[in-house]
Scaffold this motif. Structure first.
Motif, PDB file in Angstrom:
ATOM      1  N   VAL A  48       0.830  -1.208   0.000  1.00 52.26           N
ATOM      2  CA  VAL A  48       0.000   0.000   0.000  1.00 52.26           C
ATOM      3  C   VAL A  48       0.865   1.259   0.000  1.00 52.26           C
ATOM      4  N   GLU A  49       1.868   1.285   0.870  1.00 53.35           N
ATOM      5  CA  GLU A  49       2.700   2.491   1.000  1.00 53.35           C
ATOM      6  C   GLU A  49       3.536   2.753  -0.255  1.00 53.35           C
ATOM      7  N   SER A  50       4.087   1.689  -0.850  1.00 53.46           N
ATOM      8  CA  SER A  50       4.900   1.879  -2.062  1.00 53.46           C
ATOM      9  C   SER A  50       4.022   2.310  -3.235  1.00 53.46           C
ATOM     10  N   GLU A  51       2.774   1.801  -3.273  1.00 51.38           N
ATOM     11  CA  GLU A  51       1.842   2.211  -4.324  1.00 51.38           C
ATOM     12  C   GLU A  51       1.476   3.690  -4.178  1.00 51.38           C
ATOM     13  N   ARG A  52       1.280   4.109  -2.937  1.00 43.79           N
ATOM     14  CA  ARG A  52       0.951   5.516  -2.684  1.00 43.79           C
ATOM     15  C   ARG A  52       2.113   6.426  -3.079  1.00 43.79           C
ATOM     16  N   ALA A  53       3.338   6.010  -2.743  1.00 40.02           N
ATOM     17  CA  ALA A  53       4.525   6.814  -3.102  1.00 40.02           C
ATOM     18  C   ALA A  53       4.718   6.864  -4.615  1.00 40.02           C
ATOM     19  N   TYR A  54       4.469   5.741  -5.286  1.00 43.67           N
ATOM     20  CA  TYR A  54       4.581   5.675  -6.747  1.00 43.67           C
ATOM     21  C   TYR A  54       3.583   6.618  -7.414  1.00 43.67           C
ATOM     22  N   LEU A  55       2.339   6.616  -6.938  1.00 45.00           N
ATOM     23  CA  LEU A  55       1.315   7.500  -7.491  1.00 45.00           C
ATOM     24  C   LEU A  55       1.652   8.969  -7.246  1.00 45.00           C
ATOM     25  N   ALA A  56       2.238   9.254  -6.095  1.00 48.76           N
ATOM     26  CA  ALA A  56       2.642  10.635  -5.797  1.00 48.76           C
ATOM     27  C   ALA A  56       3.694  11.107  -6.797  1.00 48.76           C
ATOM     28  N   ASN A  57       4.610  10.223  -7.164  1.00 48.18           N
ATOM     29  CA  ASN A  57       5.639  10.580  -8.153  1.00 48.18           C
ATOM     30  C   ASN A  57       5.052  10.745  -9.555  1.00 48.18           C
ATOM     31  N   LEU A  58       4.100   9.875  -9.908  1.00 47.13           N
ATOM     32  CA  LEU A  58       3.432  10.035 -11.206  1.00 47.13           C
ATOM     33  C   LEU A  58       2.653  11.345 -11.255  1.00 47.13           C
ATOM     34  N   SER A  59       2.069  11.716 -10.130  1.00 51.70           N
ATOM     35  CA  SER A  59       1.327  12.979 -10.054  1.00 51.70           C
ATOM     36  C   SER A  59       2.260  14.170 -10.297  1.00 51.70           C
ATOM     37  N   ILE A  60       3.461  14.108  -9.736  1.00 57.00           N
ATOM     38  CA  ILE A  60       4.450  15.174  -9.969  1.00 57.00           C
ATOM     39  C   ILE A  60       4.813  15.234 -11.446  1.00 57.00           C
ATOM     40  N   LEU A  61       5.057  14.063 -12.044  1.00 57.61           N
ATOM     41  CA  LEU A  61       5.419  13.992 -13.458  1.00 57.61           C
ATOM     42  C   LEU A  61       4.330  14.617 -14.338  1.00 57.61           C
ATOM     43  N   ILE A  62       3.073  14.285 -14.043  1.00 56.95           N
ATOM     44  CA  ILE A  62       1.957  14.772 -14.862  1.00 56.95           C
ATOM     45  C   ILE A  62       1.677  16.250 -14.596  1.00 56.95           C
ATOM     46  N   ASN A  63       1.551  16.618 -13.324  1.00 53.58           N
ATOM     47  CA  ASN A  63       1.095  17.973 -12.981  1.00 53.58           C
ATOM     48  C   ASN A  63       2.190  19.034 -13.005  1.00 53.58           C
ATOM     49  N   LYS A  64       3.441  18.612 -12.807  1.00 49.14           N
ATOM     50  CA  LYS A  64       4.536  19.594 -12.777  1.00 49.14           C
ATOM     51  C   LYS A  64       5.275  19.719 -14.116  1.00 49.14           C
ATOM     52  N   THR A  65       5.109  18.714 -14.983  1.00 46.33           N
ATOM     53  CA  THR A  65       5.849  18.771 -16.256  1.00 46.33           C
ATOM     54  C   THR A  65       4.936  18.648 -17.477  1.00 46.33           C
ATOM     55  N   MET A  66       4.144  17.566 -17.558  1.00 46.69           N
ATOM     56  CA  MET A  66       3.370  17.325 -18.773  1.00 46.69           C
ATOM     57  C   MET A  66       2.294  18.387 -19.001  1.00 46.69           C
ATOM     58  N   ARG A  67       1.461  18.632 -18.001  1.00 45.05           N
ATOM     59  CA  ARG A  67       0.360  19.588 -18.179  1.00 45.05           C
ATOM     60  C   ARG A  67       0.835  21.027 -18.396  1.00 45.05           C
ATOM     61  N   PRO A  68       1.867  21.499 -17.679  1.00 42.96           N
ATOM     62  CA  PRO A  68       2.390  22.836 -18.010  1.00 42.96           C
ATOM     63  C   PRO A  68       2.891  22.928 -19.455  1.00 42.96           C
ATOM     64  N   LEU A  69       3.520  21.858 -19.951  1.00 40.60           N
ATOM     65  CA  LEU A  69       3.977  21.852 -21.353  1.00 40.60           C
ATOM     66  C   LEU A  69       2.799  21.894 -22.316  1.00 40.60           C
ATOM     67  N   GLN A  70       1.710  21.191 -21.962  1.00 46.31           N
ATOM     68  CA  GLN A  70       0.515  21.202 -22.807  1.00 46.31           C
ATOM     69  C   GLN A  70      -0.097  22.605 -22.867  1.00 46.31           C
ATOM     70  N   GLU A  71      -0.091  23.296 -21.723  1.00 43.21           N
ATOM     71  CA  GLU A  71      -0.621  24.668 -21.693  1.00 43.21           C
ATOM     72  C   GLU A  71       0.256  25.606 -22.527  1.00 43.21           C
ATOM     73  N   LEU A  72       1.563  25.458 -22.424  1.00 43.42           N
ATOM     74  CA  LEU A  72       2.479  26.305 -23.197  1.00 43.42           C
ATOM     75  C   LEU A  72       2.360  26.033 -24.698  1.00 43.42           C
ATOM     76  N   ALA A  73       2.077  24.773 -25.054  1.00 41.30           N
ATOM     77  CA  ALA A  73       1.957  24.405 -26.472  1.00 41.30           C
ATOM     78  C   ALA A  73       0.763  25.078 -27.134  1.00 41.30           C
ATOM     79  N   LYS A  74      -0.228  25.510 -26.331  1.00 44.12           N
ATOM     80  CA  LYS A  74      -1.407  26.191 -26.877  1.00 44.12           C
ATOM     81  C   LYS A  74      -1.106  27.643 -27.260  1.00 44.12           C
TER      82      LYS A  74
END
Length: 359
Positions: free
Chosen positions: A84-110
């Motif tokens: 459970v704990e490792s899954e939660r930590a993994y999801l937290a890292n994926l959230s950083i990847l998506i919300n801190k890098t991918m989505r800002p790049l998508q907004e800039l691409a517009k």
């Protein structure tokens, strides 16, 4: 008087007998004859000793089994908690990847004037990471429910069996990972905006002091982690436990997936090393080839144009390339059946000399 003496002698015996009878207990014991134990007594003693030893051994074994069972039960709860704990930590890292890098790049691409990379390049880098995140969110929800209501017969193997088809979505990510890695290297070399944008994020608190590739590789590392956790739980689960069969099935399925992942990763790593050399030297010569394999890369000293130079030697299965600090190709040697390698004698200034000759 004689009558009284006769009565005394009848009760107590003669004076000599009284002296013997009235001696100390030790003296009386010393006078008794030692009788050896009978065969029947020895036999009974042996039987008693055998059963006492048998019962002791049985008790020790039962205690060991009881302790081992208690230990396994405790360890099961520990492994499920780690799941459970490792899954939660993994999801937290994926959230950083998506919300801190991918989505800002998508907004800039517009916004063309602020665009760092195109939408097509964003998809090429991040692939199906959002789908993976959504599935893993559901997986965490299921595991968390089981752990919150934990009891000694609690099951989690059926959760992994249920999600086994979802794990195949990782193959889409893996199949794209090689191209994503190559694109990242190209962008870093040719796109100043991308390089500047990364510099604002990488090795900063926003990305937990890590770089972007460290986050992008996390889904590749996740399935092997599942395999290790499930194996560990299975190891500490008795065959009679309700979770045993499902854990065994989940372990088999995830192991099969990891075998395929390992094969793909070996090919990817082989090609990635060649691609790194290709990016470094650019269009000066063709490095990437389906039949070529990377061997090693070393900084060595060579005699070039009649002077000593420090160069980077890139060794491949059929090629050696020498480049200088500015990534200019100084020389290259094709290795085939016509190539020869000869050891040379040490000189006053050089040792471990080798001569390489090829067409």
């Amino acid at each position: 008087m004689n009558k009284a003496r006769n009565i005394k002698d009848r009760v107590f015996g003669t004076s000599n007998k009284v002296a013997i009878a009235g001696g100390s207990p030790s003296s009386r014991r010393a006078k008794l004859p030692k009788r050896p134990p009978s065969e029947n007594s020895l036999r009974m003693l042996k039987i008693f000793t055998f059963f006492a030893r048998f019962i002791t051994i049985r008790l020790v074994r039962l205690l060991k089994r009881a302790r081992s069972k208690i230990k396994r039960k405790k360890y099961r709860s520990f492994v499920i908690k780690e799941m459970v704990e490792s899954e939660r930590a993994y999801l937290a890292n994926l959230s950083i990847l998506i919300n801190k890098t991918m989505r800002p790049l998508q907004e800039l691409a517009k916004r063309p004037e602020e665009c760092v990379i195109s939408e097509a390049e964003i998809i090429a880098i991040y692939s199906n990471i959002e789908i993976i995140y959504l599935y893993n969110e559901k997986l965490l929800e299921e595991l968390d429910k089981r752990f919150s209501a934990y009891h000694e017969n609690q099951k989690v193997g059926d959760v992994y069996v249920k999600f086994r088809h979802f794990f195949k979505t990782y193959f889409d990510y893996l199949n794209n990972y090689e191209n994503a890695s190559k694109l990242l290297m190209e962008l870093k070399k040719k796109n100043p905006k991308w390089k500047a944008w990364l510099a604002e994020l990488e090795f900063k608190p926003q990305l937990k002091n890590m770089d972007l590739p460290s986050f992008l590789v996390m889904p590749i590392q996740r399935l092997p982690k599942y395999e290790l956790l499930i194996r560990d739980l299975l190891k500490h689960t008795e065959a009679s436990h309700p979770d045993f069969l499902d854990l065994n099935k989940a372990s088999e399925k995830i192991t099969e997936l990891n075998v395929e992942i390992n094969k793909k990763m070996q090919v990817f790593l082989k090609n990635l090393d060649l691609f790194k050399i290709q990016v470094r030297i650019g269009d000066q010569m063709q490095i990437v080839d389906a039949k070529r394999e990377f061997v090693a890369e070393k900084t060595i000293k060579v005699i070039h144009a009649e002077k000593q130079e420090t160069v980077i030697a890139s060794f491949m299965s059929d090629l050696v390339v020498l480049t200088d600090s500015a990534n200019r190709v100084l020389s290259h040697f094709l290795i085939d059946e016509m190539a020869t390698v000869k050891e040379l004698a040490d000189t006053r200034f050089f040792s471990n000399l080798v001569s390489l000759t090829s067409k």
